[in-house]
Design a protein around this motif. Structure first.
Motif, PDB file in Angstrom:
ATOM      1  N   HIS A 509       0.851  -1.187   0.000  1.00  7.60           N
ATOM      2  CA  HIS A 509       0.000   0.000   0.000  1.00  7.60           C
ATOM      3  C   HIS A 509       0.886   1.236   0.000  1.00  7.60           C
ATOM      4  O   HIS A 509       2.113   1.157   0.207  1.00  7.60           O
ATOM      5  N   ASP A 510       0.277   2.386  -0.235  1.00  8.08           N
ATOM      6  CA  ASP A 510       0.968   3.673  -0.201  1.00  8.08           C
ATOM      7  C   ASP A 510       0.398   4.579   0.883  1.00  8.08           C
ATOM      8  O   ASP A 510       0.397   5.806   0.747  1.00  8.08           O
ATOM      9  N   LEU A 511      -0.100   3.982   1.952  1.00  7.46           N
ATOM     10  CA  LEU A 511      -0.710   4.744   3.036  1.00  7.46           C
ATOM     11  C   LEU A 511       0.340   5.140   4.065  1.00  7.46           C
ATOM     12  O   LEU A 511       1.350   4.445   4.236  1.00  7.46           O
ATOM     13  N   GLN A 512       0.083   6.243   4.755  1.00  5.20           N
ATOM     14  CA  GLN A 512       0.922   6.636   5.872  1.00  5.20           C
ATOM     15  C   GLN A 512       0.047   6.905   7.090  1.00  5.20           C
ATOM     16  O   GLN A 512      -1.112   7.312   6.961  1.00  5.20           O
ATOM     17  N   ALA A 513       0.597   6.669   8.257  1.00  2.82           N
ATOM     18  CA  ALA A 513      -0.168   6.820   9.491  1.00  2.82           C
ATOM     19  C   ALA A 513      -0.475   8.287   9.743  1.00  2.82           C
ATOM     20  O   ALA A 513       0.321   9.174   9.431  1.00  2.82           O
ATOM     21  N   ALA A 514      -1.653   8.540  10.303  1.00  6.91           N
ATOM     22  CA  ALA A 514      -2.085   9.896  10.609  1.00  6.91           C
ATOM     23  C   ALA A 514      -1.999  10.118  12.112  1.00  6.91           C
ATOM     24  O   ALA A 514      -2.471   9.299  12.901  1.00  6.91           O
ATOM     25  N   LEU A 515      -1.379  11.233  12.521  1.00  2.00           N
ATOM     26  CA  LEU A 515      -1.310  11.599  13.930  1.00  2.00           C
ATOM     27  C   LEU A 515      -2.567  12.372  14.292  1.00  2.00           C
ATOM     28  O   LEU A 515      -2.839  13.427  13.706  1.00  2.00           O
ATOM     29  N   PRO A 516      -3.371  11.883  15.244  1.00  2.00           N
ATOM     30  CA  PRO A 516      -4.638  12.559  15.567  1.00  2.00           C
ATOM     31  C   PRO A 516      -4.471  14.020  15.941  1.00  2.00           C
ATOM     32  O   PRO A 516      -5.255  14.873  15.518  1.00  2.00           O
ATOM     33  N   ASP A 517      -3.431  14.348  16.739  1.00  2.00           N
ATOM     34  CA  ASP A 517      -3.242  15.742  17.142  1.00  2.00           C
ATOM     35  C   ASP A 517      -2.963  16.632  15.944  1.00  2.00           C
ATOM     36  O   ASP A 517      -3.455  17.765  15.855  1.00  2.00           O
ATOM     37  N   GLU A 518      -2.170  16.137  14.987  1.00  2.00           N
ATOM     38  CA  GLU A 518      -1.867  16.928  13.803  1.00  2.00           C
ATOM     39  C   GLU A 518      -3.107  17.111  12.928  1.00  2.00           C
ATOM     40  O   GLU A 518      -3.347  18.206  12.399  1.00  2.00           O
ATOM     41  N   VAL A 519      -3.904  16.051  12.785  1.00  2.00           N
ATOM     42  CA  VAL A 519      -5.121  16.146  11.980  1.00  2.00           C
ATOM     43  C   VAL A 519      -6.094  17.138  12.601  1.00  2.00           C
ATOM     44  O   VAL A 519      -6.679  17.985  11.914  1.00  2.00           O
ATOM     45  N   ILE A 520      -6.263  17.065  13.922  1.00  2.00           N
ATOM     46  CA  ILE A 520      -7.184  17.980  14.604  1.00  2.00           C
ATOM     47  C   ILE A 520      -6.713  19.416  14.465  1.00  2.00           C
ATOM     48  O   ILE A 520      -7.503  20.323  14.175  1.00  2.00           O
ATOM     49  N   ALA A 521      -5.421  19.648  14.635  1.00  2.00           N
ATOM     50  CA  ALA A 521      -4.897  21.008  14.585  1.00  2.00           C
ATOM     51  C   ALA A 521      -4.951  21.591  13.186  1.00  2.00           C
ATOM     52  O   ALA A 521      -5.192  22.792  13.011  1.00  2.00           O
ATOM     53  N   ARG A 522      -4.745  20.761  12.162  1.00  2.00           N
ATOM     54  CA  ARG A 522      -4.655  21.276  10.805  1.00  2.00           C
ATOM     55  C   ARG A 522      -5.987  21.326  10.071  1.00  2.00           C
ATOM     56  O   ARG A 522      -6.218  22.245   9.278  1.00  2.00           O
ATOM     57  N   LEU A 523      -6.861  20.374  10.343  1.00  2.00           N
ATOM     58  CA  LEU A 523      -8.030  20.220   9.481  1.00  2.00           C
ATOM     59  C   LEU A 523      -9.346  20.651  10.111  1.00  2.00           C
ATOM     60  O   LEU A 523     -10.232  21.135   9.408  1.00  2.00           O
ATOM     61  N   LEU A 524      -9.527  20.440  11.417  1.00  2.00           N
ATOM     62  CA  LEU A 524     -10.801  20.855  11.999  1.00  2.00           C
ATOM     63  C   LEU A 524     -10.912  22.370  11.999  1.00  2.00           C
ATOM     64  O   LEU A 524      -9.917  23.073  12.193  1.00  2.00           O
ATOM     65  N   PRO A 525     -12.122  22.911  11.815  1.00  7.34           N
ATOM     66  CA  PRO A 525     -12.284  24.367  11.729  1.00  7.34           C
ATOM     67  C   PRO A 525     -11.854  25.056  13.021  1.00  7.34           C
ATOM     68  O   PRO A 525     -12.250  24.653  14.117  1.00  7.34           O
ATOM     69  N   PRO A 526     -11.044  26.109  12.931  1.00  5.23           N
ATOM     70  CA  PRO A 526     -10.616  26.830  14.134  1.00  5.23           C
ATOM     71  C   PRO A 526     -11.718  27.751  14.644  1.00  5.23           C
ATOM     72  O   PRO A 526     -12.583  28.196  13.895  1.00  5.23           O
ATOM     73  N   ALA A 527     -11.675  28.031  15.946  1.00  2.00           N
ATOM     74  CA  ALA A 527     -12.653  28.933  16.560  1.00  2.00           C
ATOM     75  C   ALA A 527     -12.043  29.506  17.823  1.00  2.00           C
ATOM     76  O   ALA A 527     -11.068  28.980  18.372  1.00  2.00           O
TER      77      ALA A 527
END
Length: 713
Positions: A509-527
């Motif tokens: 496969h060509d998948l890479q592991a995702a770090l939850p903290d990085e995903v939350i910080a980068r992708l969830l809408p900021p407020a």
């Protein structure tokens, strides 16, 4: 060196024979000769030639003779069961005529070396056929491979197939035949080269355009442009005009332009590439490994929804985002929202793709294990529209994690896998909902407005879409069986989830592991949220967590004042948000407090709806009509009191407050019927005049007398 019988060789720069293709008919070692048959000659009667085996071998060694191929005509490449009976009978008859002579080696050698061969004429007289007919049958037999099927009749070439017939002044084809003798048909028009040029000009001008005029309309325009004079003269003379017919025009249109030119000329390049081009490629031609390409796209769902806080409030049609793995057809992420296609909604779908799904599904009442939807990885490349994902915000957020690939404008076929999933969701699920628009196709005037039937909430629609996606990931797709051998090797049904799991298990496969903290910080809408005495406040809702309680931050906010904090919002639910309590640390999960339980289990859009509803009520009635009347009455009463006080006798302030208790008692006696019992209790008996005001006066209990300085008990 092998010189097999019936093989084909190409001679060039040879002094033995002319350059061209030759078939080996016989190898005669007794006379040290090889008999060749020339294949380049097109004459119906061709004789073979004989060369020395030694000389031919030297040509092969010196590369003057090379092995080659001779393509048989299509009428010989037919299965035996597909050959008509009459053709088989004719073939067998011709083969019987030459069978007695074609295998005579002495005859073949003499026929190849001598100018006169009496044996051929004698055999022809024996078989009672003409010598030339026999020579033609031998030529056909040797040219097409020395096989019985070489004598099949070439009727597929009859009639000059593929050749343009030249006119001789007389019309081609059958004449016009009237159905009755009472009517005389017009003379048949003979098409000339000038007419063909007019046809071609008219087709280019009218038919091969994006306007897509019909062929009959093009024919009429051509008559106006090129045959107007003839039509006028014929009309004056009272006879039919001598012009081409629509049938002739249609026939020559297909002759002058092939089908590919017709298709390309009548559509745009974009439409041709999207809907009419040949589909010779495959989605897995670049890679069959999961994670090589994720496709993301959005569509407006074909159903209207209502608010959870009140079904009388229509919210319109939600937007569905889908993220899918191109190789395995696995839907790896989704998001359903009230926002239109935008980076705000797309980032939620990507965050869902990169994070585990069990907690997400639990928010919507679907209990699964992570193994039932095992997708929490980042792809090698993300294929997206040339739209919301091309902005700077998207590129800054995603470029550190994956590579973005943008499809050309108006080319949804470049990400056809995710486009097809929308079609499947609509047809198999959404079109069965009440309030569905069914894609807006085949809308009949007078049909019921689907908004009148809308009953489902955003949460209910999302729940059903989650279940449909889980079912899709378990469904069998035939194409997957031909994409990778791992499914067959492990005897697994060709489903997306099996394709995904078996390739991850084999580390392909060509998948890479995702770090939850990085995903939350980068992708969830900021407020921005506020730390208050009641907890973390956001959009009218309050949140808290164990760290806030341990650090007693609510008490600090009560005494020192509230302060602002950075947060990330999951718009799918109000049950939790992610708050950065300290700028040097990551985000902490905070849960909804009981004081905001009315919004528990709902989406953030319901909180937005509540704020909008509250604002609309405030705008509708900023003040009440009664408050206006009360304010005016208070102003009048204050004015009257001021006038009354002004007219009163002027006395000092000490005299004014002196004997206040006695003045209070005198006021009661004057305005009410007051009786005193032996204990000093006062009972007021209301007079008819005072009944409208008060019916009974009860004295309040007397409190403990306070001691002053100097008093003793």
């Amino acid at each position: 060196m092998e010189l097999p019988r019936n093989s084909v060789w190409e001679l060039h720069d040879s002094d033995l024979a002319e350059d061209g293709l030759y078939r080996i008919l016989e190898l005669m070692h007794d006379v040290e000769s090889v008999v060749l048959f020339p294949l380049n000659q097109t004459s119906r009667s061709v004789r073979p030639l004989a060369l020395s085996i030694e000389a031919f071998t030297e040509h092969v060694k010196s590369q003057k003779a090379k092995k080659s191929e001779f393509n048989l005509p299509s009428f010989l490449l037919v299965a035996e069961e597909n050959i008509p009976e009459e053709h088989i009978a004719r073939r067998d008859k011709n083969y019987a005529l030459i069978e007695g002579i074609v295998f005579d080696r002495a005859f073949v050698f003499d026929y190849a070396t001598k100018k006169r061969v009496p044996h051929l004429a004698e055999y022809a007289r024996t078989m009672e056929i003409d010598r030339k007919v026999l020579a033609r049958l031998l030529t056909q037999y040797w040219r097409y491979g020395q096989d019985k099927s070489a004598l099949l009749p070439a009727f597929s070439l009859s009639g000059g197939l593929g050749k343009e017939r030249r006119t001789t002044g007389n019309p081609l084809g059958s004449p016009k035949q009237p159905r009755t003798v009472a009517v005389e048909r017009a003379a048949k028009y003979v098409i000339s080269d000038i007419d063909k040029s007019k046809f071609k000009k008219a087709l280019k001008k009218y038919y091969l355009k994006k306007t897509c005029l019909t062929l009959s309309k093009t024919y009429k325009n051509m008559l106006v442009d090129s045959y107007a004079d003839e039509v006028r003269i014929a009309h004056s003379c009272g006879r039919p005009p001598l012009v081409p017919t629509l049938k002739q025009f249609s026939y020559w249109a297909k002759k002058l332009f092939n089908k590919e030119e017709m298709v390309k000329g009548r559509t745009t390049e974009n439409d041709h590439l999207r809907n009419k081009r040949g589909l010779l490629g495959s989605v897995i031609q670049d890679s069959y490994l999961p994670g090589t390409h994720f496709e993301i796209d959005a569509t407006v769902a074909d159903v209207h929804i209502v608010s959870e806080l009140g079904s009388q409030h229509l919210l319109g049609r939600p937007t569905i985002y889908i993220v899918i793995d191109r190789a395995s057809r696995m839907i790896v992420g989704m998001h359903v929202s009230l926002y239109h296609a935008s980076w705000r909604a797309a980032r939620q779908a990507l965050a869902n793709s990169f994070l585990p799904k069990a907690d997400y599904c639990k928010e919507f009442g679907v209990d699964i294990h992570d193994s039932e939807w095992p997708c929490s990885h980042i792809p090698k490349e993300l294929v997206c529209d040339n739209g919301e994902m091309i902005g700077l915000k998207a590129q800054k957020a995603l470029t550190p994690m994956t590579r973005l690939s943008f499809t050309p404008p108006y080319r949804p076929d470049c990400k056809g896998v995710v486009e097809k999933r929308f079609d499947i969701l609509n047809k198999e699920l959404i079109h069965d909902f009440l309030g569905t628009t069914r894609g807006g196709n085949n809308v009949v005037r007078g049909t019921r407005d689907p908004r009148k039937d809308a009953i489902y909430t955003l949460r209910e629609v999302t729940t059903e879409i989650i279940k449909a996606i889980l079912e899709h990931n378990r469904s069998i797709y035939d194409d997957l069986a031909f994409s990778s051998p791992l499914l067959i090797e492990n005897d697994l049904p060709p489903t997306p989830i099996n394709y995904w799991k078996v390739h991850l298990a084999k580390h392909k496969h060509d998948l890479q592991a995702a770090l939850p903290d990085e995903v939350i910080a980068r992708l969830l809408p900021p407020a921005k949220v506020s730390m208050t005495r009641s907890g973390v406040h956001f959009n009218g809702l309050y949140y808290s967590c164990r760290e806030i309680e341990d650090r007693n931050l609510a008490s600090v906010a009560r005494t020192s004042g509230q302060w602002r904090l950075e947060a990330r919002i999951d718009e799918n639910t109000t049950n939790h948000i992610y708050v950065r309590l300290d700028k040097n640390y990551g985000f902490t999960l905070c849960h909804l407090l009981p004081r905001s339980r009315m919004f528990g289990g709902k989406s953030m859009y319901e909180s937005d709806f509540m704020q909008d509803w509250l604002d609309s009520k405030k705008e509708q009635a900023p003040i009440s009509v009664t408050s206006i009347d009360d304010h005016k009455y208070r102003q009048k009463m204050a004015l009257d009191a001021k006038k009354r006080n002004k007219n009163a006798t002027s006395i000092s302030f000490n005299q004014k407050i002196k004997n206040t208790r006695q003045h209070r008692t005198d006021e009661l006696r004057a305005t009410t019927n007051m009786l005193e019992d032996s204990k000093g209790n006062v009972e007021v008996i209301a007079t008819p005049e005072s009944k409208a005001v008060v019916s009974k006066v009860v004295s309040l209990p007397v409190g403990r007398k306070r001691r002053t300085k100097g008093e003793t008990s």
